[in-house]
Design a protein around this motif. Structure first.
Motif, mmCIF file in Angstrom:
data_model
loop_
_atom_site.group_PDB
_atom_site.id
_atom_site.type_symbol
_atom_site.label_atom_id
_atom_site.label_comp_id
_atom_site.label_asym_id
_atom_site.label_seq_id
_atom_site.Cartn_x
_atom_site.Cartn_y
_atom_site.Cartn_z
ATOM 1 N N ALA A 157 -4.909 42.187 -47.927
ATOM 2 C CA ALA A 157 -5.430 43.540 -47.768
ATOM 3 C C ALA A 157 -5.296 44.322 -49.068
ATOM 4 O O ALA A 157 -4.303 44.178 -49.789
ATOM 5 N N LEU A 158 -6.289 45.138 -49.358
ATOM 6 C CA LEU A 158 -6.254 46.088 -50.463
ATOM 7 C C LEU A 158 -6.570 47.476 -49.926
ATOM 8 O O LEU A 158 -7.539 47.648 -49.171
ATOM 9 N N HIS A 159 -5.777 48.451 -50.326
ATOM 10 C CA HIS A 159 -5.975 49.826 -49.854
ATOM 11 C C HIS A 159 -7.065 50.528 -50.647
ATOM 12 O O HIS A 159 -7.150 50.398 -51.873
ATOM 13 N N ARG A 160 -7.904 51.275 -49.936
ATOM 14 C CA ARG A 160 -8.867 52.172 -50.566
ATOM 15 C C ARG A 160 -8.292 53.569 -50.718
ATOM 16 O O ARG A 160 -8.653 54.307 -51.619
ATOM 17 N N ASP A 161 -7.434 53.967 -49.793
ATOM 18 C CA ASP A 161 -6.712 55.234 -49.858
ATOM 19 C C ASP A 161 -5.459 55.074 -49.014
ATOM 20 O O ASP A 161 -5.075 53.952 -48.675
ATOM 21 N N ALA A 162 -4.811 56.170 -48.656
ATOM 22 C CA ALA A 162 -3.532 56.082 -47.955
ATOM 23 C C ALA A 162 -3.644 55.370 -46.616
ATOM 24 O O ALA A 162 -2.677 54.719 -46.162
ATOM 25 N N ASP A 163 -4.801 55.468 -45.951
ATOM 26 C CA ASP A 163 -4.964 54.898 -44.622
ATOM 27 C C ASP A 163 -5.897 53.699 -44.568
ATOM 28 O O ASP A 163 -5.663 52.762 -43.805
ATOM 29 N N ARG A 164 -6.969 53.722 -45.330
ATOM 30 C CA ARG A 164 -8.033 52.730 -45.189
ATOM 31 C C ARG A 164 -7.795 51.508 -46.061
ATOM 32 O O ARG A 164 -7.440 51.621 -47.240
ATOM 33 N N SER A 165 -7.994 50.337 -45.469
ATOM 34 C CA SER A 165 -7.828 49.074 -46.171
ATOM 35 C C SER A 165 -8.979 48.140 -45.830
ATOM 36 O O SER A 165 -9.650 48.309 -44.805
ATOM 37 N N ASP A 166 -9.179 47.136 -46.662
ATOM 38 C CA ASP A 166 -10.118 46.059 -46.392
ATOM 39 C C ASP A 166 -9.410 44.735 -46.635
ATOM 40 O O ASP A 166 -8.489 44.647 -47.462
ATOM 41 N N VAL A 167 -9.845 43.700 -45.947
ATOM 42 C CA VAL A 167 -9.322 42.358 -46.166
ATOM 43 C C VAL A 167 -10.271 41.600 -47.081
ATOM 44 O O VAL A 167 -11.485 41.561 -46.837
ATOM 45 N N TRP A 168 -9.700 41.010 -48.132
ATOM 46 C CA TRP A 168 -10.464 40.252 -49.114
ATOM 47 C C TRP A 168 -10.050 38.790 -49.056
ATOM 48 O O TRP A 168 -8.930 38.467 -48.642
ATOM 49 N N SER A 169 -10.931 37.902 -49.506
ATOM 50 C CA SER A 169 -10.618 36.478 -49.586
ATOM 51 C C SER A 169 -10.812 35.995 -51.006
ATOM 52 O O SER A 169 -11.516 36.621 -51.813
ATOM 53 N N LEU A 170 -10.197 34.834 -51.312
ATOM 54 C CA LEU A 170 -10.188 34.326 -52.673
ATOM 55 C C LEU A 170 -9.880 32.832 -52.633
ATOM 56 O O LEU A 170 -9.013 32.387 -51.876
ATOM 57 N N PRO A 171 -10.567 32.018 -53.449
ATOM 58 C CA PRO A 171 -10.210 30.596 -53.519
ATOM 59 C C PRO A 171 -8.765 30.418 -53.984
ATOM 60 O O PRO A 171 -8.289 31.130 -54.870
ATOM 61 N N ALA A 172 -8.083 29.443 -53.392
ATOM 62 C CA ALA A 172 -6.663 29.235 -53.673
ATOM 63 C C ALA A 172 -6.417 28.380 -54.901
ATOM 64 O O ALA A 172 -5.254 28.154 -55.263
ATOM 65 N N ASP A 173 -7.486 27.913 -55.567
ATOM 66 C CA ASP A 173 -7.305 27.058 -56.742
ATOM 67 C C ASP A 173 -7.503 27.791 -58.058
ATOM 68 O O ASP A 173 -7.504 27.181 -59.128
ATOM 69 N N GLY A 174 -7.648 29.116 -58.009
ATOM 70 C CA GLY A 174 -7.816 29.912 -59.220
ATOM 71 C C GLY A 174 -9.261 30.103 -59.630
ATOM 72 O O GLY A 174 -9.539 30.839 -60.590
ATOM 73 N N SER A 175 -10.196 29.488 -58.945
ATOM 74 C CA SER A 175 -11.614 29.626 -59.278
ATOM 75 C C SER A 175 -12.224 30.816 -58.535
ATOM 76 O O SER A 175 -11.548 31.506 -57.767
ATOM 77 N N GLY A 176 -13.523 31.033 -58.767
ATOM 78 C CA GLY A 176 -14.272 32.015 -57.999
ATOM 79 C C GLY A 176 -13.912 33.457 -58.288
ATOM 80 O O GLY A 176 -13.387 33.792 -59.357
#
Length: 326
Positions: free
Chosen positions: A291-310
């Motif tokens: 999760a990354l916060h946009r402000d004190a209350d709002r967040s979004d869930v992000w995804s990312l390759p686990a091998d360092g790519s992308g």
């Protein structure tokens, strides 16, 4: 140690926790108005999240893993932090108006199976892959990992018996760099549970350093494995640890997500340049989410390759505290 030890604890009314409670209460009317549905957290290609959308703030929701930005089923149940596996969820939530909190163990349809008072402000939560053990971290002083002025408390509960497996790791025998180690400043947080419910990983801090430790519940021992590893999360195949790594070893500068190979202890920094202050979760063996916060209350869930790519990709908008339902 029976659950009576938990129920005898009076939760601390911390100022930081009061702020969290007030913010959650401010959204209560909006959340109550949201349409609630029966939510199934049994194994399946779905994600459980805590909603940060205005109309359902704080409520638990499930999205289809094939279309995580699409329609969500929103439950009437609300939590500050959640995690789930094998049809069991741990919900860390307010327990009254004075910033006290409780641990709720929830079943497949988010029905409450049991609840316990907790000490401190909810921070991290995990469930073993078989659903038997639940674990949590709470701040008992302070409310941030980045200033060094905090203390945490860890608990591990066996949901099949109601017994506490651990109510503190500070009485486990710690080995640092292969040698027995004791210090008054030892502090643990961010447990992740291995297959078989005997082995665990966590973060320990002491003397200005932060380490990944591997622990054994039966032997009541922990040993350091690698430095600058915080809030570990074990991969589904049990071979790697996703974690947040302090930039230049200094949490004041923020954290970057990384993955540690347990066989070689070699870290791979992932392709995210924003600061990630979360216990990173695994979407599958190749992908992490956080999760990354946009402000004190709002967040979004992000995804990312686990091998360092992308590159980072938005996975679930208006959400946090994700768990893949396996």
């Amino acid at each position: 140690m029976r659950k009576v030890l938990l129920t005898s604890v009076v939760a601390l009314a911390l100022a930081a926790g009061a702020g969290v409670y007030i913010r959650a209460a401010a959204h209560r009317n909006d959340a109550a108005a949201a349409a609630s549905e029966e939510v199934d957290i049994g194994p399946g290609p779905r994600l459980l999240v805590r909603s940060t959308a205005k109309e359902s703030f704080g409520h638990l929701a499930v999205v289809d893993a094939a279309d995580p930005k699409g329609a969500r089923k929103v439950s009437a149940v609300s939590c500050n932090r959640v995690y789930a596996a094998a049809g069991t969820a741990i919900c860390l939530r307010p327990d009254g108006p004075l910033a006290t909190y409780q641990i709720a163990v929830l079943g497949r349809h988010l029905e409450e199976r049991d609840s316990y008072p907790m000490v401190g402000v909810p921070n991290r939560a995990r469930v073993s892959d078989d659903g038997r053990l639940v674990t949590w971290t709470a701040f008992v002083t302070g409310d941030s990992y980045n200033n060094g002025q905090f203390s945490t408390r860890i608990g591990v509960l066996d949901t099949s018996t109601g017994d506490m497996v651990v109510d503190t790791l500070e009485d486990f025998a710690l080995s640092r760099d292969g040698r027995p180690y004791q210090s008054a400043d030892v502090n643990y947080w961010g447990v992740t549970l291995a297959h078989g419910d005997r082995t665990f990983y966590a973060t320990v801090s002491t003397a200005g350093h932060r380490y990944l430790v591997q622990g054994d519940f039966d032997r009541r021992t922990v040993r350091t494995l690698a430095e600058n590893v915080e809030c570990p999360s074990l991969s589904p195949d049990g071979t790697r640890i996703a974690f947040k790594q302090a930039v230049d070893g200094d949490p004041v500068k923020g954290w970057r997500p990384a993955v540690l190979d347990l066989a070689t202890l070699r870290p791979t920094v992932l392709a995210e340049t924003r600061s990630v202050d979360d216990q990173i979760a695994w979407l599958d063996d190749r992908t992490v989410m956080y999760a990354l916060h946009r402000d004190a209350d709002r967040s979004d869930v992000w995804s990312l390759p686990a091998d360092g790519s992308g590159a980072p990709a938005l996975l679930v908008p208006d959400a946090e505290s994700p768990a893949y339902l396996h």
